[in-house]
Scaffold this motif. Structure first.
Motif, PDB file in Angstrom:
ATOM      1  N   VAL A  62       0.837  -1.200   0.000  1.00  8.59           N
ATOM      2  CA  VAL A  62       0.000   0.000   0.000  1.00  8.59           C
ATOM      3  C   VAL A  62       0.873   1.251   0.000  1.00  8.59           C
ATOM      4  O   VAL A  62       1.892   1.306   0.683  1.00  8.59           O
ATOM      5  CB  VAL A  62      -0.920   0.031   1.245  1.00  8.59           C
ATOM      6  CG1 VAL A  62      -1.772   1.288   1.270  1.00  8.59           C
ATOM      7  CG2 VAL A  62      -1.793  -1.211   1.296  1.00  8.59           C
ATOM      8  N   ALA A  63       0.438   2.255  -0.774  1.00  5.77           N
ATOM      9  CA  ALA A  63       1.103   3.562  -0.759  1.00  5.77           C
ATOM     10  C   ALA A  63       0.040   4.639  -0.571  1.00  5.77           C
ATOM     11  O   ALA A  63      -1.118   4.458  -0.951  1.00  5.77           O
ATOM     12  CB  ALA A  63       1.874   3.803  -2.051  1.00  5.77           C
ATOM     13  N   LEU A  79      -8.397   6.163  -5.321  1.00  2.00           N
ATOM     14  CA  LEU A  79      -7.795   4.869  -5.052  1.00  2.00           C
ATOM     15  C   LEU A  79      -7.487   4.215  -6.387  1.00  2.00           C
ATOM     16  O   LEU A  79      -8.367   4.118  -7.244  1.00  2.00           O
ATOM     17  CB  LEU A  79      -8.735   3.962  -4.257  1.00  2.00           C
ATOM     18  CG  LEU A  79      -8.149   2.594  -3.915  1.00  2.00           C
ATOM     19  CD1 LEU A  79      -8.668   2.121  -2.577  1.00  2.00           C
ATOM     20  CD2 LEU A  79      -8.436   1.541  -4.957  1.00  2.00           C
ATOM     21  N   ALA A  80      -6.253   3.788  -6.547  1.00  2.00           N
ATOM     22  CA  ALA A  80      -5.863   3.023  -7.735  1.00  2.00           C
ATOM     23  C   ALA A  80      -5.424   1.643  -7.270  1.00  2.00           C
ATOM     24  O   ALA A  80      -4.623   1.511  -6.343  1.00  2.00           O
ATOM     25  CB  ALA A  80      -4.729   3.712  -8.480  1.00  2.00           C
ATOM     26  N   ILE A  98      -1.877  -1.162  -4.207  1.00  2.00           N
ATOM     27  CA  ILE A  98      -3.020  -0.364  -3.756  1.00  2.00           C
ATOM     28  C   ILE A  98      -2.484   1.022  -3.402  1.00  2.00           C
ATOM     29  O   ILE A  98      -1.584   1.152  -2.565  1.00  2.00           O
ATOM     30  CB  ILE A  98      -3.718  -0.978  -2.534  1.00  2.00           C
ATOM     31  CG1 ILE A  98      -4.316  -2.340  -2.889  1.00  2.00           C
ATOM     32  CG2 ILE A  98      -4.814  -0.038  -2.001  1.00  2.00           C
ATOM     33  CD1 ILE A  98      -4.906  -3.090  -1.712  1.00  2.00           C
ATOM     34  N   VAL A  99      -3.053   2.045  -4.054  1.00  2.00           N
ATOM     35  CA  VAL A  99      -2.558   3.405  -3.862  1.00  2.00           C
ATOM     36  C   VAL A  99      -3.724   4.340  -3.579  1.00  2.00           C
ATOM     37  O   VAL A  99      -4.642   4.458  -4.388  1.00  2.00           O
ATOM     38  CB  VAL A  99      -1.791   3.906  -5.105  1.00  2.00           C
ATOM     39  CG1 VAL A  99      -1.273   5.313  -4.888  1.00  2.00           C
ATOM     40  CG2 VAL A  99      -0.652   2.957  -5.448  1.00  2.00           C
ATOM     41  N   PHE A 100      -3.697   4.937  -2.409  1.00  2.00           N
ATOM     42  CA  PHE A 100      -4.636   6.005  -2.073  1.00  2.00           C
ATOM     43  C   PHE A 100      -3.925   7.320  -2.299  1.00  2.00           C
ATOM     44  O   PHE A 100      -2.869   7.555  -1.719  1.00  2.00           O
ATOM     45  CB  PHE A 100      -5.065   5.925  -0.596  1.00  2.00           C
ATOM     46  CG  PHE A 100      -6.201   5.005  -0.327  1.00  2.00           C
ATOM     47  CD1 PHE A 100      -7.510   5.463  -0.360  1.00  2.00           C
ATOM     48  CD2 PHE A 100      -5.970   3.671  -0.035  1.00  2.00           C
ATOM     49  CE1 PHE A 100      -8.568   4.620  -0.102  1.00  2.00           C
ATOM     50  CE2 PHE A 100      -7.023   2.818   0.228  1.00  2.00           C
ATOM     51  CZ  PHE A 100      -8.323   3.285   0.190  1.00  2.00           C
ATOM     52  N   LEU A 101      -4.488   8.171  -3.135  1.00  2.00           N
ATOM     53  CA  LEU A 101      -3.956   9.509  -3.373  1.00  2.00           C
ATOM     54  C   LEU A 101      -4.844  10.490  -2.621  1.00  2.00           C
ATOM     55  O   LEU A 101      -6.066  10.459  -2.774  1.00  2.00           O
ATOM     56  CB  LEU A 101      -3.973   9.846  -4.865  1.00  2.00           C
ATOM     57  CG  LEU A 101      -3.614  11.285  -5.219  1.00  2.00           C
ATOM     58  CD1 LEU A 101      -2.123  11.518  -5.035  1.00  2.00           C
ATOM     59  CD2 LEU A 101      -4.025  11.595  -6.643  1.00  2.00           C
ATOM     60  N   VAL A 102      -4.222  11.344  -1.804  1.00  2.00           N
ATOM     61  CA  VAL A 102      -4.964  12.360  -1.057  1.00  2.00           C
ATOM     62  C   VAL A 102      -4.381  13.723  -1.395  1.00  2.00           C
ATOM     63  O   VAL A 102      -3.188  13.961  -1.211  1.00  2.00           O
ATOM     64  CB  VAL A 102      -4.889  12.124   0.471  1.00  2.00           C
ATOM     65  CG1 VAL A 102      -5.680  13.192   1.220  1.00  2.00           C
ATOM     66  CG2 VAL A 102      -5.380  10.728   0.842  1.00  2.00           C
ATOM     67  N   CYS A 120      -5.230   5.055   6.999  1.00  2.00           N
ATOM     68  CA  CYS A 120      -4.317   4.094   7.631  1.00  2.00           C
ATOM     69  C   CYS A 120      -5.040   3.193   8.622  1.00  2.00           C
ATOM     70  O   CYS A 120      -4.829   1.977   8.633  1.00  2.00           O
ATOM     71  CB  CYS A 120      -3.163   4.824   8.312  1.00  2.00           C
ATOM     72  SG  CYS A 120      -2.016   5.589   7.150  1.00  2.00           S
ATOM     73  N   ARG A 121      -5.897   3.770   9.436  1.00  2.00           N
ATOM     74  CA  ARG A 121      -6.638   2.961  10.402  1.00  2.00           C
ATOM     75  C   ARG A 121      -7.604   2.000   9.706  1.00  2.00           C
ATOM     76  O   ARG A 121      -7.779   0.870  10.145  1.00  2.00           O
ATOM     77  CB  ARG A 121      -7.401   3.854  11.377  1.00  2.00           C
ATOM     78  CG  ARG A 121      -6.509   4.525  12.411  1.00  2.00           C
ATOM     79  CD  ARG A 121      -7.306   5.199  13.528  1.00  2.00           C
ATOM     80  NE  ARG A 121      -8.420   5.994  13.065  1.00  2.00           N
ATOM     81  CZ  ARG A 121      -8.377   7.288  12.742  1.00  2.00           C
ATOM     82  NH1 ARG A 121      -7.219   7.932  12.823  1.00  2.00           N
ATOM     83  NH2 ARG A 121      -9.448   7.940  12.371  1.00  2.00           N
ATOM     84  N   THR A 122      -8.207   2.443   8.632  1.00  2.00           N
ATOM     85  CA  THR A 122      -9.163   1.609   7.907  1.00  2.00           C
ATOM     86  C   THR A 122      -8.462   0.421   7.251  1.00  2.00           C
ATOM     87  O   THR A 122      -9.018  -0.672   7.198  1.00  2.00           O
ATOM     88  CB  THR A 122      -9.906   2.454   6.845  1.00  2.00           C
ATOM     89  OG1 THR A 122     -10.612   3.501   7.520  1.00  2.00           O
ATOM     90  CG2 THR A 122     -10.882   1.622   6.050  1.00  2.00           C
ATOM     91  N   LEU A 123      -7.239   0.611   6.794  1.00  2.00           N
ATOM     92  CA  LEU A 123      -6.524  -0.440   6.067  1.00  2.00           C
ATOM     93  C   LEU A 123      -5.594  -1.261   6.949  1.00  2.00           C
ATOM     94  O   LEU A 123      -4.826  -2.072   6.448  1.00  2.00           O
ATOM     95  CB  LEU A 123      -5.707   0.192   4.937  1.00  2.00           C
ATOM     96  CG  LEU A 123      -6.514   0.941   3.887  1.00  2.00           C
ATOM     97  CD1 LEU A 123      -5.589   1.572   2.869  1.00  2.00           C
ATOM     98  CD2 LEU A 123      -7.516   0.019   3.225  1.00  2.00           C
ATOM     99  N   ARG A 124      -5.673  -1.076   8.205  1.00  2.00           N
ATOM    100  CA  ARG A 124      -4.753  -1.712   9.140  1.00  2.00           C
ATOM    101  C   ARG A 124      -4.807  -3.234   9.121  1.00  2.00           C
ATOM    102  O   ARG A 124      -3.805  -3.912   9.283  1.00  2.00           O
ATOM    103  CB  ARG A 124      -5.098  -1.183  10.519  1.00  2.00           C
ATOM    104  CG  ARG A 124      -4.109  -1.440  11.544  1.00  2.00           C
ATOM    105  CD  ARG A 124      -4.518  -0.673  12.754  1.00  2.00           C
ATOM    106  NE  ARG A 124      -4.015  -1.369  13.895  1.00  2.00           N
ATOM    107  CZ  ARG A 124      -4.235  -1.026  15.122  1.00  2.00           C
ATOM    108  NH1 ARG A 124      -4.985   0.009  15.376  1.00  2.00           N
ATOM    109  NH2 ARG A 124      -3.719  -1.696  16.089  1.00  2.00           N
TER     110      ARG A 124
END
Length: 166
Positions: A62-63, A79-80, A98-102, A120-124
């Motif tokens: 994850v990034a 999300l990509a 998995i890449v979340f761009l914010v 981060c907490r959601t994907l923990r």
């Protein structure tokens, strides 16, 4: 404002093809620019400047590339999910898929940190990542992220056991 407020199926990009970190950031910059009405080079420059500080790879594939943009525009979360993992200079040396761009406006206060923390907490939980990797549609990804966020916040019972913090 939580990530689920900023996240819709149109912001989920599945089976993205990119061979390098830079190619992925260029692709995501273009996608974000079209949604925000901003120049894609401005977004790419902000993301590359952040990556110069240190990799935004979190580990476990994850990034979380992120940046503040000048002004008072709207924040965005994309999300990509890549068809094949790429090197993202991760500490655990796992390829990122998995890449979340914010992207957050600089006038938005501490919203960027709050959004990143929420992601981060959601994907923990590793189960969460497996479910995102196997989701077949953008709508399924959105439903999953919303369920995970609600379970994390205690709004609904968790369907995935929380990690053992003992």
């Amino acid at each position: 404002m939580g990530i689920t407020d900023l996240f819709s199926s149109s912001n989920v990009l599945l089976d993205v093809s990119a061979n390098t970190k830079r190619a992925l950031l260029e692709f995501m910059s273009t996608e974000a620019a079209s949604r925000l009405g901003r120049p894609d080079q401005e977004i790419l420059d902000a993301l590359l400047a952040r990556e110069q500080i240190g990799s935004t790879a979190l580990g476990k594939g994850v990034a979380l590339p992120h940046a503040e943009l000048d002004g008072d525009g709207l924040p965005i979360v994309l999300l990509a999910r890549l068809g094949r993992g790429i090197d993202f200079d991760s500490r655990d040396d796992e390829p990122v898929d998995i890449v979340f761009l914010v992207l957050w406006p600089s006038s938005g206060g501490k919203g960027l940190l709050t959004a990143m923390s929420e992601i981060c907490r959601t994907l923990r939980d590793p189960q969460s990542l497996r479910r995102i990797r196997s989701a077949e549609t953008p709508e399924a990804v959105i439903d999953l992220v919303r369920q995970l966020a609600a379970a994390r916040d205690g709004a609904i019972p968790a369907t995935i056991p929380p990690p053992d913090d003992t």
